[in-house]
Scaffold this motif. Structure first.
Motif, PDB file in Angstrom:
ATOM      1  N   ASP A   1      -0.892  44.011   2.358  1.00 53.68           N
ATOM      2  CA  ASP A   1       0.498  43.743   1.794  1.00 53.68           C
ATOM      3  C   ASP A   1       1.339  44.984   2.131  1.00 53.68           C
ATOM      4  O   ASP A   1       2.333  45.482   1.315  1.00 53.68           O
ATOM      5  N   THR A   2       0.910  45.691   3.161  1.00 50.81           N
ATOM      6  CA  THR A   2       1.625  46.961   3.626  1.00 50.81           C
ATOM      7  C   THR A   2       2.178  47.004   4.943  1.00 50.81           C
ATOM      8  O   THR A   2       2.807  47.983   5.239  1.00 50.81           O
ATOM      9  N   THR A   3       1.597  46.012   5.776  1.00 50.95           N
ATOM     10  CA  THR A   3       1.828  46.251   7.392  1.00 50.95           C
ATOM     11  C   THR A   3       2.873  45.615   7.619  1.00 50.95           C
ATOM     12  O   THR A   3       2.900  44.247   7.644  1.00 50.95           O
ATOM     13  N   VAL A   4       3.917  45.952   8.495  1.00 49.11           N
ATOM     14  CA  VAL A   4       4.881  45.182   9.316  1.00 49.11           C
ATOM     15  C   VAL A   4       4.212  44.731  10.322  1.00 49.11           C
ATOM     16  O   VAL A   4       3.508  45.653  11.276  1.00 49.11           O
ATOM     17  N   LEU A   5       4.235  43.566  10.834  1.00 46.34           N
ATOM     18  CA  LEU A   5       3.466  43.189  12.153  1.00 46.34           C
ATOM     19  C   LEU A   5       4.530  43.056  13.357  1.00 46.34           C
ATOM     20  O   LEU A   5       5.550  42.786  13.085  1.00 46.34           O
TER      21      LEU A   5
ATOM     22  N   ARG B   1      -1.111  38.615   9.997  1.00 44.54           N
ATOM     23  CA  ARG B   1      -1.486  39.477   8.785  1.00 44.54           C
ATOM     24  C   ARG B   1      -2.920  39.348   8.324  1.00 44.54           C
ATOM     25  O   ARG B   1      -3.733  38.353   8.375  1.00 44.54           O
ATOM     26  N   ASN B   2      -3.521  40.576   8.205  1.00 47.44           N
ATOM     27  CA  ASN B   2      -4.872  40.835   7.822  1.00 47.44           C
ATOM     28  C   ASN B   2      -5.373  39.984   6.681  1.00 47.44           C
ATOM     29  O   ASN B   2      -4.478  40.153   5.728  1.00 47.44           O
ATOM     30  N   SER B   3      -6.553  39.287   6.567  1.00 46.79           N
ATOM     31  CA  SER B   3      -6.701  38.374   5.307  1.00 46.79           C
ATOM     32  C   SER B   3      -8.068  38.250   5.427  1.00 46.79           C
ATOM     33  O   SER B   3      -8.933  38.584   6.296  1.00 46.79           O
ATOM     34  N   VAL B   4      -8.819  37.295   4.381  1.00 41.44           N
ATOM     35  CA  VAL B   4     -10.117  37.273   4.494  1.00 41.44           C
ATOM     36  C   VAL B   4     -10.617  35.899   4.238  1.00 41.44           C
ATOM     37  O   VAL B   4      -9.773  34.896   3.428  1.00 41.44           O
ATOM     38  N   ARG B   5     -11.536  35.172   4.921  1.00 45.99           N
ATOM     39  CA  ARG B   5     -12.123  33.956   4.708  1.00 45.99           C
ATOM     40  C   ARG B   5     -13.501  34.125   4.574  1.00 45.99           C
ATOM     41  O   ARG B   5     -14.283  34.668   5.360  1.00 45.99           O
TER      42      ARG B   5
ATOM     43  N   GLN C   1      -0.243  33.604  -4.401  1.00 42.76           N
ATOM     44  CA  GLN C   1       1.167  32.703  -4.744  1.00 42.76           C
ATOM     45  C   GLN C   1       2.312  33.102  -3.873  1.00 42.76           C
ATOM     46  O   GLN C   1       2.222  34.199  -3.397  1.00 42.76           O
ATOM     47  N   GLY C   2       3.207  32.217  -3.583  1.00 45.74           N
ATOM     48  CA  GLY C   2       4.483  32.667  -3.081  1.00 45.74           C
ATOM     49  C   GLY C   2       4.490  32.170  -1.763  1.00 45.74           C
ATOM     50  O   GLY C   2       3.514  31.772  -1.078  1.00 45.74           O
ATOM     51  N   CYS C   3       5.605  32.590  -1.042  1.00 48.04           N
ATOM     52  CA  CYS C   3       6.311  32.155   0.194  1.00 48.04           C
ATOM     53  C   CYS C   3       5.000  32.604   1.141  1.00 48.04           C
ATOM     54  O   CYS C   3       4.728  33.667   1.178  1.00 48.04           O
ATOM     55  N   GLY C   4       4.807  31.676   2.243  1.00 50.06           N
ATOM     56  CA  GLY C   4       3.857  32.294   3.415  1.00 50.06           C
ATOM     57  C   GLY C   4       2.381  32.175   2.948  1.00 50.06           C
ATOM     58  O   GLY C   4       1.772  32.438   3.922  1.00 50.06           O
ATOM     59  N   THR C   5       1.851  31.536   1.713  1.00 43.35           N
ATOM     60  CA  THR C   5       0.691  31.874   1.367  1.00 43.35           C
ATOM     61  C   THR C   5       0.314  30.428   1.362  1.00 43.35           C
ATOM     62  O   THR C   5       0.905  29.488   1.203  1.00 43.35           O
TER      63      THR C   5
ATOM     64  N   ASN D   1       7.717  41.043   6.146  1.00 37.77           N
ATOM     65  CA  ASN D   1       7.931  41.196   4.610  1.00 37.77           C
ATOM     66  C   ASN D   1       6.323  41.632   3.775  1.00 37.77           C
ATOM     67  O   ASN D   1       6.172  40.593   3.012  1.00 37.77           O
ATOM     68  N   PRO D   2       5.926  42.368   4.111  1.00 38.32           N
ATOM     69  CA  PRO D   2       4.467  42.767   3.778  1.00 38.32           C
ATOM     70  C   PRO D   2       4.426  42.797   2.220  1.00 38.32           C
ATOM     71  O   PRO D   2       3.374  42.040   1.706  1.00 38.32           O
ATOM     72  N   SER D   3       5.363  43.412   1.637  1.00 34.86           N
ATOM     73  CA  SER D   3       5.552  43.655   0.228  1.00 34.86           C
ATOM     74  C   SER D   3       5.412  42.215  -0.516  1.00 34.86           C
ATOM     75  O   SER D   3       5.016  41.848  -1.906  1.00 34.86           O
TER      76      SER D   3
END
Ligand SMILES: *[C@@H]1O[C@H](CO)[C@@H](O)[C@H](O)[C@H]1NC(C)=O
Ligand SMILES: *[C@@H]1O[C@H](CO)[C@@H](O)[C@H](O)[C@H]1NC(C)=O
Length: 313
Positions: A77-81, A88-92, A114-118, A295-297
């Protein structure tokens, strides 16, 4: 290094004849998720704007975090891509153990993305998809209000159109992944605390799966529900699903030979970014890919907080 502390009991001696009593065989709490689950660094099979990282990267960037009875996994939630770079980095995570039918899984979760894009999901998958089947216990996208529990199978598995003993609402009755654009046979759980911000604002709750040779059932209890069985909330060593009441989703085997459509299942937990076609109709801004890139935040709440996972058979 912490060792996996599953309590292997004499499960072969207690295989339930009538399918209702189960004994705990695996328990994952805090750091035990690191030994019980593996990071999958695959490119997202569903083409999300996501980059699944390995365990050392997820620890160093705090995308997974374990302490006491907390295990967190999240999206960056910090990096503009860069539009031309990876997502966006994430985990599976996938469970190292496979589980067979005549088993129960209970998930005690405090928070979900939660939220848009998730696109959070807690699900199980068998071998050689879709032949080995897929059971989606928690799944949704964007600002969806209700959780959706869904089966995806090979051909020849349908659900009855009426008389299902469940509190949820059936959406599609054909489970065949080759039909309806792989929508599967979903059931919408009629509880505003079952998903997303409703779930999180209520402190989360418990999801449970019972999978036998003749049916699949999914229950949900919110954190403050008065009817959550104490054996569920306390992570008891034994559970008896007969006392749990009507499930939120009931998938009977009448016109779906469950045994031949579901092989041993691995549990998968992921928090991907949805690049799908319902983004705009979810009332989300911009386009999904632009939103995820810039929109990382907005992804500060894109995390799972697990209190524990317990498996019974
Ligand atoms: C990592 O995440 C946890 C849980 O959100 C938080 O408590 C902790 O402060 C974070 N650590 C760092 C170094 O940011
Ligand atoms: C958990 O709940 C069950 C069912 O009520 C009860 O038998 C058991 O003693 C409880 N265990 C603990 C540790 O509280």
């Amino acid at each position: 290094m912490l060792f996996f502390t599953a309590v292997a009991l004499v499960s072969s001696l207690v295989s339930p004849v009538f399918g209702a009593s189960y004994q705990q065989t695996d328990s994952f709490v805090g750091s035990q998720f690191y030994s019980g689950f593996s990071h999958q660094t695959i490119s997202d099979p569903t083409n999300g704007r996501v980059n699944y990282v390995d365990v050392s990267t997820s620890k160093s960037r705090n995308l997974t975090y374990a302490s006491g009875d907390t295990f967190i996994l999240r999206a960056d939630d910090t990096t503009v891509l860069s539009a031309s770079g990876p997502g966006r980095n994430s985990v599976r995570l996938m469970s190292n153990n496979q589980y067979n039918s005549n088993s129960v899984m209970v998930f005690n979760i405090r928070h979900m993305p939660q939220g848009c894009g998730t696109w959070p999901a807690v699900w199980t998958v068998g071998n050689n998809w879709p032949n080995g089947g897929e059971i989606d216990i928690i799944e949704g996208v964007n600002n969806q209000a209700y959780n959706q529990a869904t089966l995806h199978t090979s051909s020849g598995c349908t659900m009855p159109s009426s008389s299902r003993a469940q509190t949820g609402i059936s959406l599609v009755n054909d489970c065949n992944a080759n039909d309806n654009g792989n929508s599967g046979c979903g059931v919408q759980i009629q509880n505003a605390n079952s998903y997303g911000s409703g779930f999180n604002n209520n402190g989360g709750g418990w999801y449970a799966l019972e999978w036998t040779g003749s049916f699949i059932k999914i229950w949900f209890w919110g954190r403050h529900d008065s009817n959550v069985p104490s054996e569920v909330s306390n992570g008891s060593g034994f559970v008896n699903t007969d006392s749990w009441g009507t499930p939120a989703a009931y998938f009977p085997g009448n016109s779906c030979p469950i045994a031949s459509h579901f092989s041993a299942q691995n549990i998968i937990i992921d928090c991907g970014d949805w690049a799908g076609n319902v983004y705009a109709s979810s009332g989300c801004p911009s386009s999904c890919v632009d939103f995820v890139n810039n929109n990382p935040s907005a992804f500060a709440d894109a995390y799972f907080d697990f209190a524990w996972v317990k498996i019974y058979d």
